[in-house]
Motif scaffolding. Structure first.
Motif, PDB file in Angstrom:
ATOM      1  N   UNK A 103       7.052  11.600   7.309  1.00  0.00           N
ATOM      2  CA  UNK A 103       6.827  12.576   6.237  1.00  0.00           C
ATOM      3  C   UNK A 103       5.386  12.553   5.744  1.00  0.00           C
ATOM      4  N   UNK A 115      11.575  22.294  -4.525  1.00  0.00           N
ATOM      5  CA  UNK A 115      12.184  21.051  -4.998  1.00  0.00           C
ATOM      6  C   UNK A 115      12.135  19.990  -3.930  1.00  0.00           C
ATOM      7  N   UNK A 116      12.417  20.448  -2.736  1.00  0.00           N
ATOM      8  CA  UNK A 116      12.467  19.523  -1.617  1.00  0.00           C
ATOM      9  C   UNK A 116      11.108  18.848  -1.401  1.00  0.00           C
ATOM     10  N   UNK A 126      10.306  16.357  -3.987  1.00  0.00           N
ATOM     11  CA  UNK A 126      11.130  15.174  -3.880  1.00  0.00           C
ATOM     12  C   UNK A 126      10.654  14.213  -2.808  1.00  0.00           C
ATOM     13  N   UNK A 127      10.268  14.808  -1.694  1.00  0.00           N
ATOM     14  CA  UNK A 127       9.829  13.963  -0.592  1.00  0.00           C
ATOM     15  C   UNK A 127       8.675  13.071  -1.010  1.00  0.00           C
ATOM     16  N   UNK A 140      12.587   5.813  -1.412  1.00  0.00           N
ATOM     17  CA  UNK A 140      13.439   5.085  -0.469  1.00  0.00           C
ATOM     18  C   UNK A 140      12.803   4.831   0.894  1.00  0.00           C
TER      19      UNK A 140
END
Lengths: 204, 307
Positions: free
Chosen positions: A1, A194-195, A198-199, A204
């Motif tokens: 990512x 939003x995605x 969030x990334x 995590x």
């Protein structure tokens, strides 16, 4: 990512077509042409990304291969989502795979409307003696559906580089529009934005 | 954002969650309700639906053999072995798994487009996002993938008003849904999913994986590597090792066991999804037509034809 630090423009290419028409072979030929297959690193997560150096600019192609999952028909739309280019492949020695291209092209248009480059690829020209689909028919269909067209042989390495070069050259023309499309897809803006956020914040 | 996983059910023999007035001692009422009322399925708590779905999918997954998986990839090569043209390779268990997954996906999309009423569509959307989350909580990634795919199908995805209403009313659920759908996204060759699977497996959790990823991997290895390393036809063992590793992975997850209490009427419903007359069964074209009818194109998603 998140290799956002790269200045390069990234484009998503999705490969569609029936099973065993040579989608993955085209990709592997393109990716590994200069390598000895026997010593190639494990094919894995980073497999399908390649930088292309054009005269005026450098771009990065992200190749999304649906290979192996053709029968999970209902999952294909999630591959098509947000793609800049759809490469619809058929086998020139398999008429059925050619007929089904219309369906794949329809799927792409349904998902992406006009915001996509579609390339119709007649693969396996090495099987000339078993040819069931003529070059003219391929051209005809491409004209009918307003797509690009090329015949290739992944096995013989014929026209594979030209295929990707033509795609790459076709991309700058839609850059401005496409850029917006990629960052803010016309549909469901909220979800996509939003995605992204969030990334970046994901712990995590 | 992170989804809480601490409260995951490691093993559950707890009493199934059923709609009001229905008990495990008298399931005939549940059976007839499901048969008589097309909407009754939505009164099954999502958590219970997810458990029953997982039991079925796990059974389907466990029945898949390594040979079938290889034939699926080697199909065209192996055809040369056949003496008669009528001989065909058969992969019944793989086919059952795939058909079920496709049916589930199409059913999810059909249910959303089964109502002209915005509020009803929003309700159905909510049900399925919760269901996806319940599948996620018990590590059923086939279920998650199928449901997310259903909600991602063009005809559903483009329903601006329905999604907007859903997002307004269910902020938290929407966030969770985004995270889950990102998890099963094919991007980076399913890198998010692969990471998660490994992480859960290291914790020895029960897991129902998504079979499709293995088929993609098998295809890459098959086509990306030569059978022989030289002209003397020395076998490329590295390729065989890679294939064996993938088959081993498939088999490894077949040893996982879910211990939920089966509820037969719900399972019958899921297994026979395509046969229930009271359920919507739309084709892709019908789905599109309905989608356009309920929420006509807005300017922004026009095909910018001839401009």
């Amino acid at each position: 990512m998140g290799d956002n630090s790269q200045p390069m423009r990234k484009y998503k290419l999705v490969f569609l077509g029936e099973q065993s028409v040579g989608k993955t072979s085209l990709i592997t030929r393109f990716m590994y042409d200069t390598f000895d297959h026997a010593y190639q690193a494990t094919i894995g997560i980073d497999f399908l990304s390649k930088t292309m150096y054009l005269e005026d600019r450098t771009i990065r192609l992200q190749l999304w291969d649906t290979a192996g999952q053709e029968r999970f028909r209902s999952l294909i739309p999630s591959y098509i989502r947000d793609s800049s280019v759809a490469v619809v492949v058929y086998d020139i020695a398999n008429r059925n795979s050619f007929s089904n291209c219309s369906k794949w092209i329809d799927d792409v248009r349904a998902e992406r409307g006009g915001n996509v480059i579609i390339v119709l690829v007649g693969n396996k020209t090495d099987l000339a003696e078993r040819r069931e689909v003529s070059t003219e028919e391929g051209e005809q269909k491409a004209k009918e559906f307003n797509t690009m067209f090329i015949e290739t042989s992944a096995k013989a390495g014929y026209n594979v580089k030209p295929l990707f070069r033509r795609i790459a050259q076709a991309l700058p023309g839609i850059e401005t529009q496409q850029q917006q499309q990629n960052e803010y897809p016309s549909q469901l803006i909220d979800i996509k934005m939003g995605q992204n956020k969030q990334n970046e914040g994901c712990a995590c | 954002m992170m989804i809480k996983t601490e409260n995951k059910l490691k093993c559950s023999n707890e009493e199934p969650l059923l709609p009001k007035h229905i008990t495990m001692n008298d399931l005939s009422q549940l059976k007839s309700s499901l048969e008589n009322d097309g909407h009754f399925i939505f009164s099954i708590p999502e958590k219970e639906f997810a458990r029953q779905l997982t039991l079925i999918e796990s059974e389907y997954y466990k029945s898949v053999t390594g040979t079938e998986c290889l034939d699926q990839i080697w199909g065209s090569k192996r055809k040369k072995e056949f003496k008669h043209e009528t001989d065909v390779l058969d992969y019944p268990n793989v086919t059952r798994m795939i058909n079920h997954t496709n049916q589930l996906t199409t059913w999810v999309a059909s249910c959303i487009l089964n109502s002209e009423n915005l509020k009803e569509r929003e309700n159905t959307l909510k049900y399925f996002t919760i269901l996806a989350n319940e599948c996620y909580k018990i590590n059923n990634f086939n279920g998650v993938t199928a449901i997310v795919a259903g909600l991602s199908m063009g005809p559903v995805y483009r329903l601006h008003n329905t999604w907007r209403l859903f997002q307004e009313k269910n902020k938290e659920l929407n966030e969770i849904y985004i995270t889950i759908s990102d998890l099963v996204s094919p991007k980076g060759q399913y890198s998010n999913y692969r990471k998660k699977l490994k992480e859960l497996d290291d914790k020895k959790e029960e897991i129902m994986p998504f079979l499709g990823v293995y088929f993609t991997d098998l295809t890459f290895v098959e086509l990306g590597n030569e059978d022989y390393i030289d002209k003397a036809l020395n076998i490329n063992f590295e390729k065989r090792r890679k294939v064996a590793k993938i088959i081993n992975d498939i088999k490894h997850y077949q040893t996982k066991n879910f211990t939920f209490v089966p509820v037969k009427p719900i399972q019958d419903f899921i297994i026979n999804l395509d046969k229930y007359e009271n359920q919507p069964h739309y084709t892709e074209d019908e789905l599109y037509d309905l989608s356009l009818k309920y929420e006509p194109r807005e300017e922004e998603d026009d095909d910018d034809d001839d401009e």
